[in-house]
Design a protein around this motif. Structure first.
Motif, PDB file in Angstrom:
ATOM      1  N   PRO A  68       0.824  -1.219   0.000  1.00  0.00           N
ATOM      2  CA  PRO A  68       0.000   0.000   0.000  1.00  0.00           C
ATOM      3  C   PRO A  68       0.857   1.269   0.000  1.00  0.00           C
ATOM      4  N   ARG A  69       2.100   1.169   0.478  1.00  0.00           N
ATOM      5  CA  ARG A  69       2.929   2.380   0.527  1.00  0.00           C
ATOM      6  C   ARG A  69       3.305   2.901  -0.856  1.00  0.00           C
ATOM      7  N   ARG A  70       3.031   2.142  -1.907  1.00  0.00           N
ATOM      8  CA  ARG A  70       3.403   2.601  -3.239  1.00  0.00           C
ATOM      9  C   ARG A  70       2.268   3.302  -3.975  1.00  0.00           C
ATOM     10  N   VAL A  74       1.684   8.806  -2.821  1.00  0.00           N
ATOM     11  CA  VAL A  74       3.046   8.976  -2.331  1.00  0.00           C
ATOM     12  C   VAL A  74       3.785  10.101  -3.070  1.00  0.00           C
ATOM     13  N   LEU A 130      -0.376  10.348  14.181  1.00  0.00           N
ATOM     14  CA  LEU A 130       0.125   9.127  13.535  1.00  0.00           C
ATOM     15  C   LEU A 130       1.628   9.186  13.290  1.00  0.00           C
ATOM     16  N   GLY A 131       2.228  10.337  13.579  1.00  0.00           N
ATOM     17  CA  GLY A 131       3.678  10.442  13.427  1.00  0.00           C
ATOM     18  C   GLY A 131       4.130  11.082  12.131  1.00  0.00           C
ATOM     19  N   VAL A 132       3.265  11.818  11.460  1.00  0.00           N
ATOM     20  CA  VAL A 132       3.689  12.498  10.234  1.00  0.00           C
ATOM     21  C   VAL A 132       4.611  13.668  10.612  1.00  0.00           C
ATOM     22  N   GLN A 164       3.941  11.630   0.432  1.00  0.00           N
ATOM     23  CA  GLN A 164       4.646  10.444   0.935  1.00  0.00           C
ATOM     24  C   GLN A 164       4.444  10.310   2.441  1.00  0.00           C
ATOM     25  N   GLN A 165       4.644  11.384   3.165  1.00  0.00           N
ATOM     26  CA  GLN A 165       4.573  11.288   4.616  1.00  0.00           C
ATOM     27  C   GLN A 165       3.150  11.049   5.106  1.00  0.00           C
ATOM     28  N   TYR A 168       2.394   7.362   4.326  1.00  0.00           N
ATOM     29  CA  TYR A 168       3.037   6.440   5.260  1.00  0.00           C
ATOM     30  C   TYR A 168       2.297   6.451   6.602  1.00  0.00           C
ATOM     31  N   GLN A 172       0.583   3.011   7.840  1.00  0.00           N
ATOM     32  CA  GLN A 172       0.992   2.389   9.097  1.00  0.00           C
ATOM     33  C   GLN A 172      -0.228   2.108   9.980  1.00  0.00           C
ATOM     34  N   ALA A 173      -1.190   3.026   9.975  1.00  0.00           N
ATOM     35  CA  ALA A 173      -2.436   2.779  10.710  1.00  0.00           C
ATOM     36  C   ALA A 173      -3.142   1.549  10.143  1.00  0.00           C
TER      37      ALA A 173
END
Ligand SMILES: Cc1cc2nc3c(=O)[nH]c(=O)nc-3n(C[C@H](O)[C@H](O)[C@H](O)COP(=O)(O)OP(=O)(O)OC[C@H]3O[C@@H](n4cnc5c(N)ncnc54)[C@H](O)[C@@H]3O)c2cc1C
Ligand code: SF4
Ligand code: FES
Lengths: 636, 248
Positions: A68-70, A74, A130-132, A164-165, A168, A172-173
């Motif tokens: 999914p990260r692609r 992104v 979420l850490g962005v 992208q961030q 991600y 991740q969630a």
């Protein structure tokens, strides 16, 4: 067919809050019984899947990529808007709402734009949690920058890699829910059809890209978040595998397609040179803050830029738009570039580029300052073109970028197929005829994080369905349909590869339905597509692969859908007898060449119904403006 | 975009069908290439040629073609993503090669990345590493106001740099032990540097490192080839940071 947008009545400002209170809910213990199928794992799909899984629904995600990260999200560079007034410049939900409605040239629903502005702040909260790693001030608070089309600084960003961030963060969630067993992630799946029973969406058919197997996935609701369709132009700023297939197959199953001709062309992209070039790379709009756009005054001037003296240069945006200069909106800048190139002033291969010159900025500010501002973009340009933009002006040209059209959805994000919800760039909502910078990421996340997680459960609560077994005729027929379609393509046995026809289609569409459109051009475009369609039907070469991994099949299936979509875009552009936002009809312009909107006849959303006889029906959803009254855009 | 010359190249490509246990190198010749094409565009051209000749096209992963999605990646003359530093395969342009040159293209080779076909390998192990804790456990809708927890600019920048890993797997491919340490260290640093990621930091670190073993990645031998080939130039000091944190 009557379109029912399910818009709340009463005051605009708290309409979403009121609607949320009315939506039916499902008790936590019962949620596990409901299955939701999500197609796509970009910002919109991953966010929706994670949110619904957290609530307790059983979610399955089908996605084309290996991870999914692609997903194409992104690649988003610039940033994401939110009305937070962190800069104390008077920003507010109301101001973002107004900018969004005006920016879209009054072709979006007021209520949707207001909801988007309201939700925008929570998106930032969620993404930070979420850490962005958004850009920060030294004191630790969030930074903002400004973007085209607004006078306040409301864009949150993570260098030039905001998409992208954000992706991600939500991926991740999502993976957290996969690990918890609440989401089943099915990568490498190409969704090729929708399963519907009694007109209600109940699942999807896909082809496993590695095994070649056709699979049936059933569910109680289907969420389509498969992205935009700019690649119909063949070369665009989108990732080369972005496609319109899932969306188009839902359209053929009964989901209306809204405003397909509203396609945004971005003025600052690296132009195309070689026919084998596969994509167009976006150079962020922010470059126009310091770069000056010019062309030689004399047509057919083939000298190198340093040999063209100052007096023989035409800084045409500064000349035509003294108050906005090089920062006029995307559609206006793109049109002027195209006209001058058409008149023989263009530079570069086939005279299809303009200069974006930093010489003066470098002299004024020093190379170091410019490098700090745009260094990564300059090196990207250098890498792709082999030209050093510190010494020579960049050559840029407009390129297809973002699609404002998409499947029609109501206020709950449900399409005209009950049970089929459409999220993110795949739907038509909120941008109107033109998207402001940094608002697509906002819309995708609003849909995925907050809207669908409220409206999808309400649908599930009110429409309990018995589970659909895979041997049900609705499933079997859908699989069989796909199987026959593939066999049919292979049986053509012609001589032309899909990519060959694809190039021609893209070229034709950009000419007739690109930056500028005219009735005559659109009609000849329609004839051209029909001819290509005939070549496809009679002369496609789709070799039998030796193994199931078969990108050529994927390409052929996509091209078949693009051909039909292209035709609908042309029809839609022909029917919209006005100019608005990204849609510029040459017949409708002012004496000074600016777009003329015709509110009396066209203040509506055009929603097309598929017909197998090739005569789609145009439905209209009228637009009402209660909070803001429509005015003309002017940038002179 | 400027030059009009044309190139010929020989591509020695690892060919291995999905159903074959072993592969071999095959030479493919391309002529009349514009130096303004990217290497992947040259592969597109080769594939069109192969299709028209009735041959099986070369499988390779790609998507964004601008260095951000992490799909592309193979060895070029033995180097992951090729010789140019800080660059993905899709960002390599033919003008960097010379006429008549032979380029050897082969897939990532690592136990945790099973081959799929030709230049494509299965990198889903990287996602399973993330599943083992590479996230912040916060439910959607329950986030505090964003500015409640300040994050200094330098810290945010450091977290960003670690977070910019695109999951391409080159670090694994370049490592003599096929270790995923750089990938894991980058994720750990990204999340631990931010206050949001700290509460579960030690649990995350333990679980991700355990998962690395479970997936069959090797151990880090401090060769630091990983950092040298990383297209996002993720620094190797993050690995030391990870090891340090783990011992603390
Ligand atoms: C170069 C570039 C820069 C941009 N910059 C900005 C910016 O600065 N700010 C901004 O707001 N917006 C920006 N945008 C727009 C924004 O990035 C997109 O609109 C947004 O990311 C779309 O998200 P999405 O989730 O709807 O779709 P996507 O991210 O495109 O995801 C689509 C998903 O669907 C899947 N999928 C597609 N078809 C199928 C199929 N047939 N079967 C199975 N799965 C399928 C894909 O695998 C993918 O997971 C930019 C766009 C581009 C191209
Ligand atoms: S650390 Fe670098 S080489 Fe390794 S996966 Fe991330 S981006 Fe690729
Ligand atoms: S194709 Fe996306 S990084 Fe190379």
């Amino acid at each position: 067919m009557r379109l029912e947008p399910r818009l709340p009545t009463g005051p605009v400002a708290d309409a979403w809050g009121r609607r949320r209170q009315e939506l039916a809910q499902i008790a936590p213990a019962n949620r596990r019984r409901y299955r939701v199928l999500v197609v796509g794992s970009g910002l919109a799909g991953a966010a929706a899947a994670a949110s619904l899984a957290e609530q307790g629904y059983r979610v399955r995600v089908l996605t084309y990529h290996d991870s999914p990260r692609r997903a194409h999200s992104v690649a988003a560079q610039g940033g994401i808007n939110a009305a937070r007034n962190y800069q104390n410049d008077g920003d507010s939900v109301d101001r973002l709402f107004r900018d969004t409605v005006r920016g879209g040239d009054f072709r979006a629903r007021e209520l949707g734009c207001h909801r988007l502005a309201e939700i925008s702040g929570s998106i930032i909260d969620q993404c930070v949690a979420l850490g962005v790693p958004f850009a920060r001030e030294y004191g630790g608070t969030l930074s903002n920058r400004s973007f085209g089309g607004s006078q306040v600084s409301r864009t949150f960003y993570a260098r030039g890699q905001t998409g992208q961030q954000l992706l991600y963060g939500v991926v991740q969630a999502l993976l957290r829910q996969v690990e918890a067993g609440r989401v089943e992630l099915c990568p490498q799946r190409d969704v090729l059809d929708l399963i519907s029973l009694d007109g209600v969406a109940r699942g999807a058919i896909c082809r496993h890209r590695l095994s070649g197997a056709l699979e049936t996935h059933t569910a109680d609701a289907v969420l389509l978040a498969s992205g935009g369709y700019s690649n119909v132009f063949h070369r665009s700023t989108n990732a080369v595998r972005s496609n319109a297939s899932a969306l188009w197959r839902c359209h053929r199953r009964g989901a209306l397609m809204a405003n397909p001709c509203f396609t945004q062309i971005h003025p600052t992209c690296i132009p195309s040179g070689d026919p084998d070039q596969s994509k167009l790379t976006l150079m962020s709009e922010s470059l126009r803050n310091d770069g000056r756009v010019w062309l030689p005054r004399r047509a057919g001037d083939h000298r190198t830029p340093d040999q063209v003296p100052e007096v023989e240069r035409d800084y045409f945006l500064e000349r035509l738009y003294p108050s906005y200069g090089n920062l006029v909106p995307r559609d206006v800048a793109s049109r002027r570039a195209r006209e001058l190139c058409g008149a023989g002033h263009g530079v570069g291969p086939a005279g299809r580029s303009i200069y974006l010159d930093f010489e003066e900025a470098i002299e004024r500010e020093g190379r170091g300052v410019i490098q700090a501002r745009y260094g990564n973009l300059f090196s990207m340009y250098e890498r792709i073109t082999g030209v050093d933009p510190y010494r020579e002006p960049m050559r840029i040209y407009p390129a297809p970028h973002y699609t404002m059209g998409g499947l029609w959805v109501d206020y709950h994000l449900m399409s005209t197929i009950p049970g089929l919800f459409v999220l993110g760039e795949a739907n038509f909502s909120e941008h109107g005829a033109n998207r402001l910078g940094a608002s697509a990421l906002m819309q995708g996340l609003a849909d995925g994080l907050f809207i669908a997680p409220a409206t999808v459960p309400a649908w599930l609560a009110e429409h309990p369905h018995p589970a659909l077994p895979h041997h049900h005729p609705a499933c079997r027929d859908a699989v069989e349909g796909v199987r026959q379609r593939i066999a049919g393509l292979r049986a053509i046995g012609g001589s032309r590869l899909a990519v060959d026809l694809r190039r021609l289609l893209g070229g034709l569409l950009i000419e007739s339905c690109g930056i500028s459109r005219s009735a005559a051009g659109l009609r000849s475009g329609l004839e051209g597509v029909a001819a290509l369609r005939a070549s496809f039907d009679q002369d496609l070469r789709l070799p039998d692969p030796e193994t199931p991994l078969d990108p050529e099949l994927e390409r052929a299936l996509q091209l078949e859908d693009y051909l039909e979509l292209a035709e609908l875009m042309l029809r839609d552009a022909l029917a919209r007898e006005e100019s608005c936002g990204a849609h510029f009809r040459e017949e409708h312009q002012s004496e000074s060449g600016e777009a003329l909107r015709r509110d009396a006849g066209f203040s509506h959303i055009a929603a097309w119904e598929w017909r197998s006889d090739g005569a789609p029906i145009r439905h209209q959803e009228p637009l009402h403006f209660r909070a803001i009254s429509p005015t003309a855009r002017s940038y002179r | 975009m400027s030059s009009s010359s044309s190139l010929s190249l020989t591509l020695r490509i690892w060919r291995q069908r999905q159903d074959e246990p072993r592969g071999r190198f095959l030479d493919h010749h391309l002529t009349g290439l514009s130096p303004d094409l990217s290497l992947l565009e040259a592969l597109d051209r080769l594939n069109q040629q192969l299709l028209l000749e009735g041959e099986r096209p070369v499988s390779f992963d790609h998507d964004c073609r601008e260095g951000i999605c992490g799909s592309c990646g193979f060895l070029i003359n033995g180097q992951a993503h090729g010789l140019r530093s800080g660059t993905t395969v899709c960002q390599l342009y033919l003008r960097e090669f010379s006429d008549g040159q032979t380029l050897t293209l082969e897939p990532w080779r690592a136990r945790a990345f099973p081959p799929i076909q030709d230049l494509v390998v299965d990198r889903s192990a990287l996602d399973r590493l993330l599943m083992a804790g590479g996230y912040v456990s916060v439910n959607i809708g329950s986030a505090p106001e964003a500015n409640v927890l300040p994050v200094g600019r330098d810290l945010a920048e450091q977290a960003f740099e670690a977070a910019s890993c695109i999951g391409c797997g080159a670090c694994v491919a370049a490592c003599p032990n096929a270790s995923a340490s750089l990938f894991v260290a980058a994720k750990l640093a990204h999340l631990e540097l931010l206050p949001q990621g700290q509460p579960e930091a030690s649990r995350r670190s333990r679980r991700m490192r355990e998962q690395m073993d479970a997936e069959g990645f090797g151990v880090c031998g401090n060769q630091l080839e990983c950092s040298a080939v990383c297209p996002k130039e993720i620094p190797s000091r993050l690995i030391s940071r990870m090891n340090h944190q783990a011992m603390a």
